[in-house]
Structure formats: C-alpha cells, structure tokens
Design an enzyme around this catalytic site. Sequence first.
Site, PDB file in Angstrom:
ATOM      1  N   HIS A   1      33.310  50.198  44.693  1.00  0.00           N
ATOM      2  CA  HIS A   1      34.602  49.663  45.139  1.00  0.00           C
ATOM      3  C   HIS A   1      35.675  49.730  44.053  1.00  0.00           C
ATOM      4  O   HIS A   1      35.406  49.518  42.874  1.00  0.00           O
ATOM      5  CB  HIS A   1      34.456  48.242  45.690  1.00  0.00           C
ATOM      6  CG  HIS A   1      34.056  47.189  44.704  1.00  0.00           C
ATOM      7  ND1 HIS A   1      34.968  46.449  43.992  1.00  0.00           N
ATOM      8  CD2 HIS A   1      32.837  46.723  44.332  1.00  0.00           C
ATOM      9  CE1 HIS A   1      34.338  45.575  43.232  1.00  0.00           C
ATOM     10  NE2 HIS A   1      33.038  45.720  43.412  1.00  0.00           N
TER      11      HIS A   1
ATOM     12  N   ASP B   1      33.893  45.092  36.807  1.00  0.00           N
ATOM     13  CA  ASP B   1      33.436  45.009  38.190  1.00  0.00           C
ATOM     14  C   ASP B   1      34.612  45.415  39.088  1.00  0.00           C
ATOM     15  O   ASP B   1      35.541  44.636  39.257  1.00  0.00           O
ATOM     16  CB  ASP B   1      32.981  43.570  38.482  1.00  0.00           C
ATOM     17  CG  ASP B   1      32.670  43.298  39.934  1.00  0.00           C
ATOM     18  OD1 ASP B   1      32.523  44.250  40.706  1.00  0.00           O
ATOM     19  OD2 ASP B   1      32.591  42.102  40.290  1.00  0.00           O
TER      20      ASP B   1
ATOM     21  N   GLU C   1      36.044  45.223  48.926  1.00  0.00           N
ATOM     22  CA  GLU C   1      34.716  44.652  48.682  1.00  0.00           C
ATOM     23  C   GLU C   1      34.795  43.215  48.210  1.00  0.00           C
ATOM     24  O   GLU C   1      33.979  42.373  48.617  1.00  0.00           O
ATOM     25  CB  GLU C   1      33.967  45.511  47.661  1.00  0.00           C
ATOM     26  CG  GLU C   1      32.490  45.169  47.513  1.00  0.00           C
ATOM     27  CD  GLU C   1      32.197  44.038  46.546  1.00  0.00           C
ATOM     28  OE1 GLU C   1      31.087  43.492  46.573  1.00  0.00           O
ATOM     29  OE2 GLU C   1      33.104  43.706  45.743  1.00  0.00           O
ATOM     30  N   GLU C   2      35.744  42.890  47.351  1.00  0.00           N
ATOM     31  CA  GLU C   2      35.819  41.541  46.776  1.00  0.00           C
ATOM     32  C   GLU C   2      36.150  40.475  47.810  1.00  0.00           C
ATOM     33  O   GLU C   2      35.970  39.288  47.557  1.00  0.00           O
ATOM     34  CB  GLU C   2      36.839  41.500  45.636  1.00  0.00           C
ATOM     35  CG  GLU C   2      36.447  42.301  44.394  1.00  0.00           C
ATOM     36  CD  GLU C   2      35.264  41.721  43.634  1.00  0.00           C
ATOM     37  OE1 GLU C   2      34.711  40.689  44.068  1.00  0.00           O
ATOM     38  OE2 GLU C   2      34.881  42.296  42.607  1.00  0.00           O
TER      39      GLU C   2
ATOM     40  N   ASP D   1      27.231  48.721  41.497  1.00  0.00           N
ATOM     41  CA  ASP D   1      27.981  47.508  41.188  1.00  0.00           C
ATOM     42  C   ASP D   1      27.410  46.912  39.905  1.00  0.00           C
ATOM     43  O   ASP D   1      26.618  47.551  39.215  1.00  0.00           O
ATOM     44  CB  ASP D   1      27.926  46.528  42.355  1.00  0.00           C
ATOM     45  CG  ASP D   1      29.237  45.784  42.563  1.00  0.00           C
ATOM     46  OD1 ASP D   1      29.797  45.286  41.557  1.00  0.00           O
ATOM     47  OD2 ASP D   1      29.699  45.690  43.715  1.00  0.00           O
TER      48      ASP D   1
ATOM     49  N   HIS E   1      32.887  38.344  36.642  1.00  0.00           N
ATOM     50  CA  HIS E   1      34.054  37.674  37.206  1.00  0.00           C
ATOM     51  C   HIS E   1      34.749  36.782  36.175  1.00  0.00           C
ATOM     52  O   HIS E   1      35.503  35.886  36.540  1.00  0.00           O
ATOM     53  CB  HIS E   1      33.689  36.857  38.449  1.00  0.00           C
ATOM     54  CG  HIS E   1      33.493  37.712  39.663  1.00  0.00           C
ATOM     55  ND1 HIS E   1      33.578  37.236  40.948  1.00  0.00           N
ATOM     56  CD2 HIS E   1      33.223  39.040  39.793  1.00  0.00           C
ATOM     57  CE1 HIS E   1      33.367  38.221  41.815  1.00  0.00           C
ATOM     58  NE2 HIS E   1      33.140  39.322  41.121  1.00  0.00           N
TER      59      HIS E   1
END
Length: 382
Positions: free
Chosen positions: A72, A189, A223-224, A244, A324
């Site tokens: 992504h 990410d 995606e998030e 990922d 994150h």
Amino acid sequence: MKDLKIDLNYLQTILIDLLNIPSPSGYTDQIVHYVGEELERLDIPFEITRKGAIRAFIKGKKTSPGRAIAAHLDTLGAMVTSIKENTRLGVTMIGHWSARFAEGTRVTIFTDTTTYRGTILPLKASGHTYNEEIDTQVVSWDNLELRIDEIVDSKEDVLQKGIRVGDFIAIDPYPEITDSGYINSRHLDNKAGVASLLAALKAIKDAGITLPVDCYPLFTVLEEVGNGASAIIPEQVAAMVAVDNSTIAPGQNSSERGVTIAMKDSTGPFDYHLTHKLIRICKENDILHQRDVFRFYRSDLASATAAGHDIRTSLICFALDSSHGYERTHIDSLEAVAKLLMFYLQSPVGIQHDDKPFNSLQGFPRQVEQKVIRQIDKVKVK
C-alpha cells in the site's frame, strides 16, 4: 530460479523519494503518479482504479493460476476538525495511531488551493506556563491542536487563508539512513514495502526473465483505513502475497534483520500451503527469516478476503521497530524481502488444483495429517 542481484542503491533512492511524497489515506494522487511513472520506466504496464489503486501486469508463460503481490502507498495522517478562536486547529487522526506520536511533529496542511506549514502540539505545551501539568495531561487527540506558521490573529484570519474543516494534514517523515544500514523515518509502513517490491520487479525485468504465470503487482491506496485491496484483484488470481511491516517488540518473534513471515494476524491464520512455500524458498536460498504472529494487525489481505475473493493469502514483512510511531528498519531486511519476492515470482506453481478452484479432490493438497485410530476396540468406552 535465478538468484538475481537486488539493486540496493535503487531501493534506497526509491524509498527516500516515496517518503518525501505526502500520501495520507485519501490524499494519494501525487504518489500514484510517481509510482505509475516508475512502472513506465520499468516497462511494466498498468491500469488505475477510480480511487487510484494501481494494478500492474507482468505476462507469464501461463495465464492461470495468477499471482498478485500487494503493497500500500497510503500512510497515516490527520485532518482538520475545527478552527479555534485562538487561531489553532483541532485535529483528528487518519488511520489509527497514537496522539503520543503526533505531539511535536511538523506537518503540511492541504487546503483546496494551497499548502501551509505548522506543528501539532499538546493543548498545554509550555512548561513555563503550565509547569507539571504538561506531564499529567492525558494523551489524546482531543488534547492536541495545530499551530499554523502564518500571521493570523483571529479565527477569521485563518478562514481568510482558505483553511477549512476537512483539510488533509500530512505528517513530515524525517528520513535518515545511517552508515550502519538503519533507516529511520515516519511512514516506512508501507513505503519500505513498496520500495522492496519495485526493487524485486526491477531485478526480474533487468534480467529479462519470463515468469511461470501472470503476475499482478498491486499498489493500494486505502489500506490504513481498511479498504486496501478490496476491489483490485483480477478474477484469474489464485494467490496473493501482501508486503507490509512486522512488529519489533517484547513477546514478538520478529527481528530487525531478515524477512518475517506472518503465520496469523488479528483476522486469522494465513494460507498454510502458500505460507510454507515462502518458508521453503527462504530455507533453500539462505534468506534470513523468522515466523511471527500478530495480535493487533491487519493488512491488504483482510480487505481482499472480506470482499469475498477466493484466494490463498500470505503476509511477508520487513522489520519495523515502533510501528505507527517513530519507525526504524534496516536495509538488510528490505533486501531480504526483495529477494524473497524475486524468488517467489520465479517459482513454479505448486498447486495446479488452484487453476480451477471448483474442481474435484484430485490435486487438492494435504497438510500434515494426524494418525486416526479407527478400530472401535481401541477406543476406551466408559
């Protein structure tokens, strides 16, 4: 399968370019243009969905059962929720990430016509004013606000700048690559996964290799926020590998070196046969690897299977510490991911049954089976 060299200079250059392109979920047009132009340079055809996801295509010797590799392009971000009388902006997260990692970050605000710079701060940001209260304030998005780097003295001044509720906010990445090979940045990410996938595709294209079956590299954009690969997978795809991040933390089996193969995430276990095939490829080609299970995690695979796609799924991960948050990976891990993808795409199809999923039992695989006692006299009856 040929052991092709992964161009690490290319991988790192692509990664830094990607990191420097803001792409919070919902504001991804610029990065879609960049990746599309890179695919054109690699002579890989593609098409773009209405929302901006990229479906690339590499012709193989056979059409089916096709393979897809998903990564992504979108990242975490924020959005304006209010314009305050003190000229600060209320903010909310895009994607799921802690307000702890938003405090003090530099950002770009995207209005309808232009951009502004600013900083996300706690409501009580000055120790000279609030003393110990700056340490006791609850970590919450409700306790954050965005300070704009413009000369504004009132809410009306902010509105005159064109700033409105619903404007997107991109978080600065702060990328840095050390001499020891560590890569620190926000948004690794999943831009590190995208760079690894592009490096694997470049190695295959440069070598002029014809793949055994058609391959569909997929670059998703939501995606998030949970939508990811829900509407991008072609009918002929039988197996999809998502790229990922892993999670480096106590209680996890991931490592900052090598590739991590996920056995399960919060949506359930991944396909047994596809996952074990990837493990065998690692073992046969001396790719440093480990297995892990993720408890609070989902990927493009979750949205794909929730949309009803009848496909085998597997998740391979590059190392990521502080996911994150203030993230870190290592170039060795990205190289391991690229090499695994490169070998996997060259590998022969292991389950011919997947060419026709509604076939008979003939050709359907077997897992390790338990020995079953069938004789009634060996069963203890109370």
